[in-house]
Design an enzyme around this catalytic site. Structure first.
Site, short mmCIF file in Angstrom:
data_model
loop_
_atom_site.label_atom_id
_atom_site.label_comp_id
_atom_site.label_asym_id
_atom_site.label_seq_id
_atom_site.Cartn_x
_atom_site.Cartn_y
_atom_site.Cartn_z
N GLY A 200 36.29 10.01 45.98
CA GLY A 200 36.36 11.43 45.64
C GLY A 200 35.37 11.82 44.55
N LYS B 269 51.03 51.41 31.35
CA LYS B 269 52.45 51.12 31.60
C LYS B 269 53.25 51.76 30.50
CE LYS B 269 52.57 46.82 34.07
NZ LYS B 269 52.69 45.43 34.16
N ASP C 89 37.54 45.97 38.37
CA ASP C 89 37.99 44.93 37.44
C ASP C 89 36.90 43.85 37.40
OD1 ASP C 89 39.62 43.65 35.64
OD2 ASP C 89 41.32 43.41 37.00
C1 R5P Z 1 42.58 39.65 33.69
O1 R5P Z 1 42.71 40.07 32.57
C2 R5P Z 1 41.42 40.00 34.58
O2 R5P Z 1 40.68 41.06 34.09
C3 R5P Z 1 41.93 40.33 35.97
O3 R5P Z 1 42.69 41.54 35.91
C4 R5P Z 1 42.79 39.24 36.50
O4 R5P Z 1 42.12 38.02 36.41
C5 R5P Z 1 43.16 39.50 37.94
O5 R5P Z 1 43.99 38.47 38.38
P1 R5P Z 1 44.89 38.64 39.67
O6 R5P Z 1 43.99 39.05 40.78
O7 R5P Z 1 45.49 37.28 39.87
O8 R5P Z 1 45.93 39.67 39.37
#
Ligand code: R5P
Length: 279
Positions: free
Chosen positions: A34, A179, A205
């Protein structure tokens, strides 16, 4: 010469093509136990190497360390880590935990520079022992969209800077989902300032991993009667069934870059990287 990690073969080839630099035909192999081994073809001693290697997992991190070692004959090594795995664990969240981002950054030695793209926390760069820069892919990502004045939303306050930059490129307004606890067992999640009813929304994001954060955001925006919801992200980690989770919630489109190579990585960061290397 451009030297690719196995998880960045497409991006490295694009960079080589755009720059006219030679592309090394790196070989990657696994021993029966591996263990991984990379081989970079013979090169002239004086050449400069640009290593392009995303590190979404342990294997690709080990590969990257070996690529640096294999290139130790080059006169200069610039390292590009388009997606840097382990960078989210940038501090100890619980007593006794490793600071993974520090551990992996400090394992990188003998390179002249490190370039990353939209690191989750750019403070991570302080652990590299050389010149560093963190590039922002939001303008390239924005160039894909032609929506008229969309509402650009960050799924949480942490991504608001990214949403603001993206919105200013595309000509929309930006906000984030907040929230609010209404009572002991009631939480309301909605855009902090914008009314998104009948608006085209793009949620942006830095990373989509399991898709949990984005799925929740899509559901909320649909409930609040957005006319359409699209998603943009820089790093498509897409763990498990993330893509299905998002499309089954009714998202219209998912647009991401090629910092990780997936079928949805429609936007290339090759020019962004090249311009930064040139300058
Ligand atoms: C976290 O703070 C990042 O900015 C993303 O929001 C996060 O990594 C997203 O993760 P998931 O798709 O698992 O919700």
């Amino acid at each position: 010469m451009i030297v690719a990690g196995s998880r960045s073969q497409v991006l490295a080839s694009r960079i080589a093509k755009e720059s006219g630099e030679k592309l090394a035909c790196v070989e990657y192999k696994n021993f029966p136990d591996g263990e991984r081994l990379v081989k970079v073809p013979e090169i002239k001693r004086s050449e400069k190497a640009t290593i392009v290697a995303s590190t979404p997992d342990d294997k690709s991190w080990i590969e990257l360390l070996q690529l640096i070692d294999a290139c130790s004959n080059f006169s200069k090594i610039d390292l590009i880590i388009p997606y840097m795995g382990y960078s989210r664990q940038d501090k100890r969240f619980e007593k006794g935990e490793a600071i993974s981002a520090r551990a992996v950054s400090k394992s990188v030695r003998n390179v002249d520079s490190v370039t990353t793209i939209n690191l989750h926390e750019d403070s991570v760069l302080k652990w590299f022992d050389c010149n560093t820069q963190n590039l922002d892919a939001s303008p390239v990502l924005a160039s894909y969209f032609n929506s008229v004045s969309p509402a650009v939303l960050a799924p949480d306050e942490g991504a608001i800077e990214l949403a603001e930059k993206f919105a200013s490129e595309i000509g929309g307004d930006s906000d984030y989902l907040e929230k609010k606890r209404l009572s002991g067992d009631k939480i309301e999640i909605k855009p902090k300032f914008l009314d998104i009813e009948n608006r085209d929304v793009i949620i942006i994001d830095d990373i989509i991993s399991t898709g949990g954060t984005m799925s929740e955001a899509i559901e909320i925006l649909k409930d609040q009667e957005a006319s359409s919801v699209k998603i943009a992200c820089v790093h498509p980690v897409f763990a498990n069934n993330a893509i299905l989770r998002l499309f089954s919630r009714g998202v219209e489109n998912i647009v991401t870059t090629d910092t990780l190579e997936t079928a949805l990585s429609k936007i290339s960061v090759a020019s962004l990287i090249l311009n930064s290397i040139k300058s």
